[in-house]
Design a protein around this motif. Structure first.
Motif, mmCIF file in Angstrom:
data_model
loop_
_atom_site.group_PDB
_atom_site.id
_atom_site.type_symbol
_atom_site.label_atom_id
_atom_site.label_comp_id
_atom_site.label_asym_id
_atom_site.label_seq_id
_atom_site.Cartn_x
_atom_site.Cartn_y
_atom_site.Cartn_z
ATOM 1 N N ALA A 127 -6.161 12.272 -5.175
ATOM 2 C CA ALA A 127 -7.390 11.618 -4.728
ATOM 3 C C ALA A 127 -7.146 10.134 -4.467
ATOM 4 C CB ALA A 127 -8.494 11.792 -5.760
ATOM 5 N N ARG A 128 -6.424 9.487 -5.368
ATOM 6 C CA ARG A 128 -6.119 8.056 -5.191
ATOM 7 C C ARG A 128 -5.180 7.852 -4.005
ATOM 8 N NH1 ARG A 128 -8.914 4.041 -7.483
ATOM 9 N NH2 ARG A 128 -7.015 2.842 -7.448
ATOM 10 N N ALA A 129 -4.198 8.746 -3.841
ATOM 11 C CA ALA A 129 -3.269 8.643 -2.715
ATOM 12 C C ALA A 129 -4.025 8.793 -1.393
ATOM 13 C CB ALA A 129 -2.170 9.692 -2.836
ATOM 14 N N THR A 130 -5.034 9.646 -1.373
ATOM 15 C CA THR A 130 -5.845 9.834 -0.175
ATOM 16 C C THR A 130 -6.628 8.561 0.149
ATOM 17 O OG1 THR A 130 -6.025 12.183 -0.673
ATOM 18 C CG2 THR A 130 -7.624 11.282 0.882
ATOM 19 N N GLU A 131 -7.118 7.870 -0.880
ATOM 20 C CA GLU A 131 -7.835 6.608 -0.662
ATOM 21 C C GLU A 131 -6.912 5.558 -0.050
ATOM 22 O OE1 GLU A 131 -9.587 5.327 -4.325
ATOM 23 O OE2 GLU A 131 -10.773 7.144 -4.547
ATOM 24 N N VAL A 132 -5.685 5.506 -0.532
ATOM 25 C CA VAL A 132 -4.721 4.553 0.013
ATOM 26 C C VAL A 132 -4.369 4.933 1.456
ATOM 27 C CG1 VAL A 132 -2.410 3.573 -0.259
ATOM 28 C CG2 VAL A 132 -3.810 3.986 -2.276
ATOM 29 N N ASP A 133 -4.241 6.226 1.728
ATOM 30 C CA ASP A 133 -3.990 6.681 3.092
ATOM 31 C C ASP A 133 -5.123 6.251 4.031
ATOM 32 O OD1 ASP A 133 -1.505 7.869 2.724
ATOM 33 O OD2 ASP A 133 -2.368 9.820 2.230
ATOM 34 N N ALA A 134 -6.343 6.320 3.547
ATOM 35 C CA ALA A 134 -7.486 5.900 4.357
ATOM 36 C C ALA A 134 -7.409 4.409 4.668
ATOM 37 C CB ALA A 134 -8.793 6.225 3.630
ATOM 38 N N GLU A 135 -6.997 3.610 3.698
ATOM 39 C CA GLU A 135 -6.855 2.171 3.921
ATOM 40 C C GLU A 135 -5.724 1.885 4.913
ATOM 41 O OE1 GLU A 135 -7.520 -1.967 3.557
ATOM 42 O OE2 GLU A 135 -8.767 -0.203 3.237
ATOM 43 N N LEU A 136 -4.634 2.625 4.795
ATOM 44 C CA LEU A 136 -3.529 2.463 5.742
ATOM 45 C C LEU A 136 -3.974 2.824 7.158
ATOM 46 C CD1 LEU A 136 -0.585 3.884 3.627
ATOM 47 C CD2 LEU A 136 -0.744 1.569 4.528
ATOM 48 N N ALA A 137 -4.766 3.866 7.277
ATOM 49 C CA ALA A 137 -5.278 4.270 8.585
ATOM 50 C C ALA A 137 -6.214 3.201 9.145
ATOM 51 C CB ALA A 137 -5.994 5.605 8.479
ATOM 52 N N ARG A 138 -7.022 2.607 8.273
ATOM 53 C CA ARG A 138 -7.937 1.552 8.708
ATOM 54 C C ARG A 138 -7.164 0.357 9.255
ATOM 55 N NH1 ARG A 138 -10.268 -3.125 7.315
ATOM 56 N NH2 ARG A 138 -9.039 -3.393 5.436
ATOM 57 N N LEU A 139 -6.028 0.068 8.633
ATOM 58 C CA LEU A 139 -5.202 -1.051 9.085
ATOM 59 C C LEU A 139 -4.371 -0.701 10.311
ATOM 60 C CD1 LEU A 139 -3.908 -2.379 5.660
ATOM 61 C CD2 LEU A 139 -5.607 -3.436 7.143
ATOM 62 N N GLY A 140 -4.349 0.571 10.661
ATOM 63 C CA GLY A 140 -3.582 0.997 11.817
ATOM 64 C C GLY A 140 -2.102 1.120 11.537
ATOM 65 N N ALA A 141 -1.765 1.426 10.303
ATOM 66 C CA ALA A 141 -0.359 1.545 9.901
ATOM 67 C C ALA A 141 0.084 2.990 10.079
ATOM 68 C CB ALA A 141 -0.188 1.115 8.457
ATOM 69 N N ALA A 142 0.666 3.272 11.222
ATOM 70 C CA ALA A 142 1.131 4.636 11.493
ATOM 71 C C ALA A 142 2.423 4.925 10.759
ATOM 72 C CB ALA A 142 1.326 4.825 12.989
ATOM 73 N N SER A 143 3.208 3.897 10.511
ATOM 74 C CA SER A 143 4.471 4.083 9.816
ATOM 75 C C SER A 143 4.792 2.832 9.010
ATOM 76 C CB SER A 143 5.594 4.352 10.814
ATOM 77 O OG SER A 143 5.749 3.240 11.667
ATOM 78 N N LYS A 144 5.927 2.885 8.330
ATOM 79 C CA LYS A 144 6.340 1.737 7.539
ATOM 80 C C LYS A 144 6.656 0.561 8.463
ATOM 81 C CE LYS A 144 8.355 4.306 3.734
ATOM 82 N NZ LYS A 144 9.548 4.518 2.914
ATOM 83 N N PRO A 145 6.405 -0.659 7.981
ATOM 84 C CA PRO A 145 6.760 -1.816 8.804
ATOM 85 C C PRO A 145 8.269 -1.928 8.953
ATOM 86 C CG PRO A 145 5.952 -2.502 6.653
ATOM 87 C CD PRO A 145 5.770 -1.028 6.738
ATOM 88 N N LYS A 146 8.689 -2.685 9.928
ATOM 89 C CA LYS A 146 10.117 -2.858 10.159
ATOM 90 C C LYS A 146 10.775 -3.484 8.930
ATOM 91 C CE LYS A 146 9.456 -3.611 15.063
ATOM 92 N NZ LYS A 146 9.535 -4.562 16.153
ATOM 93 N N THR A 147 11.950 -2.971 8.589
ATOM 94 C CA THR A 147 12.669 -3.523 7.446
ATOM 95 C C THR A 147 13.410 -4.775 7.883
ATOM 96 O OG1 THR A 147 14.550 -2.107 7.913
ATOM 97 C CG2 THR A 147 12.965 -1.298 6.317
ATOM 98 N N LYS A 148 13.535 -5.677 6.941
ATOM 99 C CA LYS A 148 14.246 -6.910 7.219
ATOM 100 C C LYS A 148 15.724 -6.673 6.947
ATOM 101 C CE LYS A 148 10.184 -9.457 5.928
ATOM 102 N NZ LYS A 148 9.516 -10.171 4.879
ATOM 103 N N LEU B 31 0.822 -1.207 0.000
ATOM 104 C CA LEU B 31 0.000 0.000 0.000
ATOM 105 C C LEU B 31 0.861 1.264 0.000
ATOM 106 C CD1 LEU B 31 -2.855 -1.008 2.458
ATOM 107 C CD2 LEU B 31 -3.085 -0.549 0.011
ATOM 108 N N ILE B 32 1.955 1.249 0.722
ATOM 109 C CA ILE B 32 2.852 2.408 0.749
ATOM 110 C C ILE B 32 3.473 2.622 -0.624
ATOM 111 C CG2 ILE B 32 5.037 3.256 1.689
ATOM 112 C CD1 ILE B 32 4.147 1.965 4.370
ATOM 113 N N THR B 33 3.869 1.533 -1.281
ATOM 114 C CA THR B 33 4.414 1.632 -2.636
ATOM 115 C C THR B 33 3.367 2.195 -3.591
ATOM 116 O OG1 THR B 33 5.883 -0.246 -2.223
ATOM 117 C CG2 THR B 33 5.460 0.320 -4.523
ATOM 118 N N GLU B 34 2.135 1.724 -3.455
ATOM 119 C CA GLU B 34 1.042 2.212 -4.292
ATOM 120 C C GLU B 34 0.797 3.702 -4.053
ATOM 121 O OE1 GLU B 34 -3.686 1.242 -5.155
ATOM 122 O OE2 GLU B 34 -2.584 0.084 -3.669
#
Length: 68
Positions: free
Chosen positions: A31-52, A17-20
């Motif tokens: 507008a599309r970026a805002t939709e993806v931000d809303a989905e990230l917020a719904r998932l509770g993704a405040a930041s990028k996941p930990k990198t491997k 989702l962050i890449t998108e």
């Protein structure tokens, strides 16, 4: 998204989702970026996941003999 999903799958989904979002932002599609931000917020993704992190390679006995 199901609450029974593993952390690894959730992190992969958030990364996608962050890449998108970055793609839409680069193209100027706010507008599309805002939709993806809303989905990230719904998932509770405040930041990028930990990198491997990559595994550390063993160090050679004498660094001067190392060739690249």
């Amino acid at each position: 998204m199901s609450e029974f999903i593993s952390d690894e799958l959730r992190d992969d989904h958030i990364s996608a989702l962050i890449t998108e979002r970055d793609f839409y932002t680069a193209r100027g599609e706010k507008a599309r970026a805002t939709e993806v931000d809303a989905e990230l917020a719904r998932l509770g993704a405040a930041s990028k996941p930990k990198t491997k992190r990559a595994e550390k390679r063993p160090r050679l006995a004498d660094p001067k003999t190392e060739t690249r």
